[in-house]
Design a protein around this motif. Structure first.
Motif, PDB file in Angstrom:
ATOM      1  N   MET A   7       0.848  -1.192   0.000  1.00 20.72           N
ATOM      2  CA  MET A   7       0.000   0.000   0.000  1.00 20.72           C
ATOM      3  C   MET A   7       0.886   1.245   0.000  1.00 20.72           C
ATOM      4  O   MET A   7       1.947   1.248   0.606  1.00 20.72           O
ATOM      5  CB  MET A   7      -0.902   0.029   1.238  1.00 20.72           C
ATOM      6  CG  MET A   7      -1.958  -1.055   1.257  1.00 20.72           C
ATOM      7  SD  MET A   7      -3.013  -0.952   2.703  1.00 20.72           S
ATOM      8  CE  MET A   7      -4.123   0.345   2.207  1.00 20.72           C
ATOM      9  N   THR A   8       0.407   2.288  -0.650  1.00 20.67           N
ATOM     10  CA  THR A   8       1.125   3.557  -0.603  1.00 20.67           C
ATOM     11  C   THR A   8       0.966   4.146   0.798  1.00 20.67           C
ATOM     12  O   THR A   8       0.070   3.753   1.554  1.00 20.67           O
ATOM     13  CB  THR A   8       0.558   4.538  -1.638  1.00 20.67           C
ATOM     14  OG1 THR A   8      -0.788   4.868  -1.271  1.00 20.67           O
ATOM     15  CG2 THR A   8       0.605   3.971  -3.044  1.00 20.67           C
ATOM     16  N   ARG A   9       1.800   5.105   1.145  1.00 24.20           N
ATOM     17  CA  ARG A   9       1.709   5.763   2.461  1.00 24.20           C
ATOM     18  C   ARG A   9       0.352   6.436   2.641  1.00 24.20           C
ATOM     19  O   ARG A   9      -0.216   6.425   3.721  1.00 24.20           O
ATOM     20  CB  ARG A   9       2.836   6.776   2.632  1.00 24.20           C
ATOM     21  CG  ARG A   9       4.198   6.137   2.833  1.00 24.20           C
ATOM     22  CD  ARG A   9       5.303   7.152   3.069  1.00 24.20           C
ATOM     23  NE  ARG A   9       5.373   7.739   4.381  1.00 24.20           N
ATOM     24  CZ  ARG A   9       5.771   7.123   5.495  1.00 24.20           C
ATOM     25  NH1 ARG A   9       6.073   5.842   5.449  1.00 24.20           N
ATOM     26  NH2 ARG A   9       5.849   7.760   6.635  1.00 24.20           N
ATOM     27  N   GLU A  10      -0.167   7.010   1.565  1.00 18.09           N
ATOM     28  CA  GLU A  10      -1.464   7.692   1.641  1.00 18.09           C
ATOM     29  C   GLU A  10      -2.592   6.698   1.939  1.00 18.09           C
ATOM     30  O   GLU A  10      -3.443   6.945   2.780  1.00 18.09           O
ATOM     31  CB  GLU A  10      -1.760   8.444   0.336  1.00 18.09           C
ATOM     32  CG  GLU A  10      -0.853   9.629   0.079  1.00 18.09           C
ATOM     33  CD  GLU A  10       0.511   9.221  -0.489  1.00 18.09           C
ATOM     34  OE1 GLU A  10       0.639   8.119  -1.092  1.00 18.09           O
ATOM     35  OE2 GLU A  10       1.461   9.993  -0.292  1.00 18.09           O
ATOM     36  N   LYS A  11      -2.576   5.563   1.225  1.00 14.10           N
ATOM     37  CA  LYS A  11      -3.605   4.547   1.460  1.00 14.10           C
ATOM     38  C   LYS A  11      -3.473   3.948   2.857  1.00 14.10           C
ATOM     39  O   LYS A  11      -4.469   3.664   3.520  1.00 14.10           O
ATOM     40  CB  LYS A  11      -3.539   3.457   0.400  1.00 14.10           C
ATOM     41  CG  LYS A  11      -4.089   3.892  -0.932  1.00 14.10           C
ATOM     42  CD  LYS A  11      -4.159   2.731  -1.902  1.00 14.10           C
ATOM     43  CE  LYS A  11      -4.747   3.196  -3.217  1.00 14.10           C
ATOM     44  NZ  LYS A  11      -4.875   2.105  -4.173  1.00 14.10           N
ATOM     45  N   LEU A  12      -2.249   3.756   3.315  1.00 16.69           N
ATOM     46  CA  LEU A  12      -2.022   3.237   4.656  1.00 16.69           C
ATOM     47  C   LEU A  12      -2.522   4.230   5.711  1.00 16.69           C
ATOM     48  O   LEU A  12      -3.144   3.829   6.708  1.00 16.69           O
ATOM     49  CB  LEU A  12      -0.542   2.926   4.859  1.00 16.69           C
ATOM     50  CG  LEU A  12      -0.176   2.033   6.030  1.00 16.69           C
ATOM     51  CD1 LEU A  12      -0.929   0.729   5.994  1.00 16.69           C
ATOM     52  CD2 LEU A  12       1.326   1.767   6.034  1.00 16.69           C
ATOM     53  N   ALA A  13      -2.293   5.517   5.485  1.00 13.59           N
ATOM     54  CA  ALA A  13      -2.780   6.546   6.415  1.00 13.59           C
ATOM     55  C   ALA A  13      -4.310   6.563   6.447  1.00 13.59           C
ATOM     56  O   ALA A  13      -4.916   6.688   7.525  1.00 13.59           O
ATOM     57  CB  ALA A  13      -2.243   7.916   6.022  1.00 13.59           C
ATOM     58  N   LEU A  14      -4.945   6.408   5.288  1.00 14.23           N
ATOM     59  CA  LEU A  14      -6.412   6.355   5.238  1.00 14.23           C
ATOM     60  C   LEU A  14      -6.948   5.113   5.954  1.00 14.23           C
ATOM     61  O   LEU A  14      -7.951   5.182   6.672  1.00 14.23           O
ATOM     62  CB  LEU A  14      -6.905   6.379   3.795  1.00 14.23           C
ATOM     63  CG  LEU A  14      -6.789   7.714   3.074  1.00 14.23           C
ATOM     64  CD1 LEU A  14      -7.120   7.550   1.597  1.00 14.23           C
ATOM     65  CD2 LEU A  14      -7.687   8.753   3.719  1.00 14.23           C
ATOM     66  N   LEU A  15      -6.282   3.980   5.771  1.00 11.54           N
ATOM     67  CA  LEU A  15      -6.674   2.763   6.464  1.00 11.54           C
ATOM     68  C   LEU A  15      -6.549   2.941   7.979  1.00 11.54           C
ATOM     69  O   LEU A  15      -7.453   2.574   8.725  1.00 11.54           O
ATOM     70  CB  LEU A  15      -5.816   1.581   5.995  1.00 11.54           C
ATOM     71  CG  LEU A  15      -6.075   0.244   6.687  1.00 11.54           C
ATOM     72  CD1 LEU A  15      -7.499  -0.232   6.424  1.00 11.54           C
ATOM     73  CD2 LEU A  15      -5.070  -0.787   6.218  1.00 11.54           C
ATOM     74  N   PHE A  16      -5.455   3.537   8.432  1.00 14.53           N
ATOM     75  CA  PHE A  16      -5.257   3.785   9.857  1.00 14.53           C
ATOM     76  C   PHE A  16      -6.384   4.669  10.399  1.00 14.53           C
ATOM     77  O   PHE A  16      -6.950   4.389  11.462  1.00 14.53           O
ATOM     78  CB  PHE A  16      -3.899   4.443  10.108  1.00 14.53           C
ATOM     79  CG  PHE A  16      -3.637   4.708  11.559  1.00 14.53           C
ATOM     80  CD1 PHE A  16      -3.125   3.722  12.379  1.00 14.53           C
ATOM     81  CD2 PHE A  16      -3.925   5.947  12.115  1.00 14.53           C
ATOM     82  CE1 PHE A  16      -2.891   3.956  13.719  1.00 14.53           C
ATOM     83  CE2 PHE A  16      -3.705   6.192  13.460  1.00 14.53           C
ATOM     84  CZ  PHE A  16      -3.185   5.191  14.262  1.00 14.53           C
ATOM     85  N   MET A  17      -6.731   5.719   9.676  1.00 17.93           N
ATOM     86  CA  MET A  17      -7.796   6.611  10.128  1.00 17.93           C
ATOM     87  C   MET A  17      -9.141   5.882  10.182  1.00 17.93           C
ATOM     88  O   MET A  17      -9.964   6.132  11.057  1.00 17.93           O
ATOM     89  CB  MET A  17      -7.891   7.845   9.233  1.00 17.93           C
ATOM     90  CG  MET A  17      -6.731   8.802   9.424  1.00 17.93           C
ATOM     91  SD  MET A  17      -6.893  10.409   8.619  1.00 17.93           S
ATOM     92  CE  MET A  17      -7.235   9.991   6.945  1.00 17.93           C
TER      93      MET A  17
END
Length: 168
Positions: A7-17
């Motif tokens: 996953m890209t960092r952006e997608k990972l950040a969205l998943l975390f949120m």
């Protein structure tokens, strides 16, 4: 597959949120489990070729037939069973099919089916003083039934977390 792999960092950040339900910057066990249960409820209800299952038959009421009893069977695994106090002569089953089914304790005859959710029923509790049955589901909701008529009398949705069990 591993959650978050490739996953890209952006997608990972969205998943975390998405998992961090209370937006405190950390993910605790309850938030993670709620996420897993809610995101995978469809997959959990699908038949799994690697799992084994079995069925057992209870004695039918006198004069009953198997066609009639099959029509009232849960389509998902029964998660909770609640025997109501003496005098009410009822047993309540809650299932992964999102229904609550009520049975007569003496004859095992099916009395009523109530759909409380599209998600798993996770808990059942009887409140003797008010003669109410509370039903929790993993879709973050609580439903209430009248203990005598078995009619739905209330529903609370959008809870902060999924209730995994109930106690009266």
């Amino acid at each position: 597959s591993v959650l978050g792999r490739n996953m890209t960092r952006e997608k990972l950040a969205l998943l975390f949120m998405k998992i961090d339900a209370n937006s405190d910057g950390s993910v605790d066990w309850d938030e993670f489990i709620n996420f897993v249960l809610l995101e995978n409820k469809a997959a959990a209800n699908a038949p799994d070729a690697g799992s084994s299952s079995f069925r057992f038959a209870l004695p039918l009421p006198q004069g009953g037939n198997s066609d009639r009893s099959e029509r009232h069977a849960h389509s998902g695994m029964v998660e909770r069973l609640l025997v109501l106090p003496r005098g009410l002569d009822k047993c309540v089953s809650g299932s992964r099919d999102g229904t609550v089914r009520v049975w007569h304790t003496g004859s095992l005859a099916h009395l009523r089916t109530v759909r409380v959710s599209e998600a798993w029923v996770s808990g059942l509790a009887y409140f003797e003083r008010s003669n109410r049955i509370a039903v929790s589901s993993i879709d973050r909701s609580l439903s209430f039934l009248d203990g005598s008529s078995l009619e739905p009398i209330g529903h609370l949705g959008g809870l902060e977390a999924s209730p995994l069990c109930l106690s009266a």
